[in-house]
Design an enzyme around this catalytic site. Structure first.
Site, PDB file in Angstrom:
ATOM      1  N   HIS A   1      -4.987  -7.816   0.533  1.00  0.00           N
ATOM      2  CA  HIS A   1      -4.212  -6.540   0.543  1.00  0.00           C
ATOM      3  C   HIS A   1      -3.178  -6.560   1.760  1.00  0.00           C
ATOM      4  O   HIS A   1      -2.046  -5.778   1.778  1.00  0.00           O
ATOM      5  CB  HIS A   1      -5.069  -5.374   0.598  1.00  0.00           C
ATOM      6  CG  HIS A   1      -4.359  -3.929   0.330  1.00  0.00           C
ATOM      7  ND1 HIS A   1      -3.857  -3.801  -0.695  1.00  0.00           N
ATOM      8  CD2 HIS A   1      -4.264  -2.788   1.289  1.00  0.00           C
ATOM      9  CE1 HIS A   1      -3.352  -2.354  -0.590  1.00  0.00           C
ATOM     10  NE2 HIS A   1      -3.637  -2.098   0.534  1.00  0.00           N
TER      11      HIS A   1
ATOM     12  N   ASP B   1       0.775  -1.167  -0.050  1.00  0.00           N
ATOM     13  CA  ASP B   1       0.158   0.030  -0.073  1.00  0.00           C
ATOM     14  C   ASP B   1       0.731   1.125  -0.015  1.00  0.00           C
ATOM     15  O   ASP B   1       1.860   1.510  -0.571  1.00  0.00           O
ATOM     16  CB  ASP B   1      -1.002  -0.070   1.314  1.00  0.00           C
ATOM     17  CG  ASP B   1      -2.026   0.911   0.765  1.00  0.00           C
ATOM     18  OD1 ASP B   1      -3.146   0.658   0.543  1.00  0.00           O
ATOM     19  OD2 ASP B   1      -1.837   2.202   1.587  1.00  0.00           O
TER      20      ASP B   1
ATOM     21  N   TYR C   1      -3.048  11.053   0.292  1.00  0.00           N
ATOM     22  CA  TYR C   1      -3.651  10.722  -0.756  1.00  0.00           C
ATOM     23  C   TYR C   1      -3.569  12.011  -1.658  1.00  0.00           C
ATOM     24  O   TYR C   1      -3.440  12.068  -3.090  1.00  0.00           O
ATOM     25  CB  TYR C   1      -5.026  10.241  -0.788  1.00  0.00           C
ATOM     26  CG  TYR C   1      -5.015   8.705  -0.403  1.00  0.00           C
ATOM     27  CD1 TYR C   1      -5.260   7.546  -1.340  1.00  0.00           C
ATOM     28  CD2 TYR C   1      -4.873   8.429   1.016  1.00  0.00           C
ATOM     29  CE1 TYR C   1      -5.217   6.301  -1.004  1.00  0.00           C
ATOM     30  CE2 TYR C   1      -4.882   7.048   1.309  1.00  0.00           C
ATOM     31  CZ  TYR C   1      -4.932   6.048   0.335  1.00  0.00           C
ATOM     32  OH  TYR C   1      -5.054   4.859   0.690  1.00  0.00           O
TER      33      TYR C   1
END
Length: 403
Positions: free
Chosen positions: A369, A179, A312
């Site tokens: 994930h 990630d 982000y």
């Protein structure tokens, strides 16, 4: 050198009680008949966990369990930003030649993801290497301070982690991450190849080979046939982009707006993160205590749960496009890649060769994930193999062979 201080997680009881008061006063939305996870986190699941969080979940018990880990903090000066107090777990192996390893988490994860692999990695034998493990709370995550300035990108996260490793006396080290941790570990490889000697990732983000940069791979890619796992990975990636990407659009454009809900409403925070714990894993059997410990770390985080979402925005609006550089070829840092079937973004295996000197690859038929949490056995196996005596990254850290 920065001073290294012992750290203890100690959330004031009044904060715990305030959270419980908010849970008791929660209002819930309606839900369509027959709606399930395709609409988002189901109402019944959120109500059930809200009640458990309010009535039964014992944060102080979870906190005591977390405090069994060796926690520390130190101040890191970030170039052109500020000094941040960084929290981290640092478990040293008793093996003299253990390999320094930085573990980098992502969103919505935390340092807590290292818990299951930590006791295995510090062990050593004649058959596999041992590691000194460092697992920081990234800036604005967990119990690290958050920046108050705009433009704090993956570059700065990598800088913080590099300076932390130097402060601990690790002039050379290896890394593992997925990630956002993929970007951090790749950033370390890109910026500090003299120190970051190898990296293992469970979330590779390669570009397709081009005729100009990788002519041989380009033609191989044109004529190659996808394996069944690669085909399934393509389907999985398309699902994610079509039906699972909304959080990313919000956090990369207006993180402050959604941040109010994340900060003020523990139920909102629960629903936002629980969706990812469900959708991004491979039918992982989460316990209620696992889920609520995971989310409570965000609720009680030093910078607040909204702060972690800003990376982000910064990545999307980075004028330097630092993130794009991380998907290019990094020549001097050896690379290992693990593939799990329920990872949210997947690419043909051949593309991984465009990232750098690929010395290790693995494929698993189960996992998603959050690999270190779902499949700690796989991550431990990969690291022991990659850095073991027969591995492609054996001996990359000078004087630290792992034995």
């Amino acid at each position: 050198m920065p001073q290294i201080n012992p750290y203890k997680i100690a959330i004031p009881q009044e904060k715990v009680e305030r959270l419980k008061q908010k849970l008791a006063l929660a209002d819930f939305p309606t839900e369509l008949e027959g709606a399930d996870w395709e609409y988002g986190t189901p109402l019944a699941e959120v109500k059930r966990l809200t009640e458990y969080w309010h009535q039964s979940f014992d944060w102080k018990k979870a906190e005591a369990k977390l405090n069994e880990l060796p926690h520390f903090s130190t101040d890191i000066d970030v170039d052109n930003f500020e000094t941040l107090n960084i929290h981290f777990v640092h478990q040293k192996s008793e093996v003299k030649g253990a390999i320094p390893l930085l573990f980098a988490h992502g969103w919505p994860g935390s340092f807590h993801e290292v818990v299951k692999i930590l006791p295995e990695l510090v062990q050593g034998s004649n058959d596999f290497p041992a590691f000194h493990v460092v697992a920081p709370s990234l800036p604005s995550f967990g119990f690290s301070e958050g920046t108050k300035k705009k433009g704090f990108t993956t570059r700065q996260h990598a800088e913080v982690c590099h300076k932390l490793m130097l402060a601990l006396g690790y002039d050379q080290y290896v890394t593992q991450g997925g990630d956002i941790g993929w970007g951090v570990t790749r950033g370390l490889a890109y910026l500090y190849p003299e120190s970051c000697k190898a990296t293992h990732t469970n979330f590779p983000r390669p570009n397709p080979p081009t005729l100009k940069q990788h002519p041989a791979l380009y033609f191989d890619n044109l004529h190659s046939t996808l394996s069944e796992m690669e085909k399934q990975g393509t389907t999985r990636s398309q699902w994610f982009l079509d039906d699972g990407f909304g959080y990313n659009l919000e956090q990369s454009t207006k993180p402050q707006t959604v941040g109010y809900s994340m900060t003020d409403s523990p139920v909102g925070l629960l629903a936002w993160i629980l969706e990812k714990l469900h959708d991004w894993t491979d039918s992982f059997p989460w316990t209620d205590d696992e889920i609520l410990t995971w989310i409570s770390i965000y609720a009680f985080s030093t910078a607040g749960p909204a702060a972690s979402q800003r990376i982000y925005y910064e990545s999307k609006h980075d004028k330097d496009k630092f993130g794009d550089k991380l998907s290019g070829y990094i020549p001097d840092v050896k690379l290992g890649v693990a593939r799990f079937p329920k990872e949210i973004l997947q690419h043909p295996k051949l593309w991984n060769q465009t990232l750098g000197p690929l010395v290790f690859e693995s494929e698993y038929t189960k996992g998603g994930h959050f690999a270190a949490w779902e499949r700690p056995d796989a991550i431990v196996k990969d690291l022991r193999t990659m850095f073991g005596k027969e591995g492609g990254a054996y001996g990359v850290v000078k004087g630290k062979m792992g034995f």
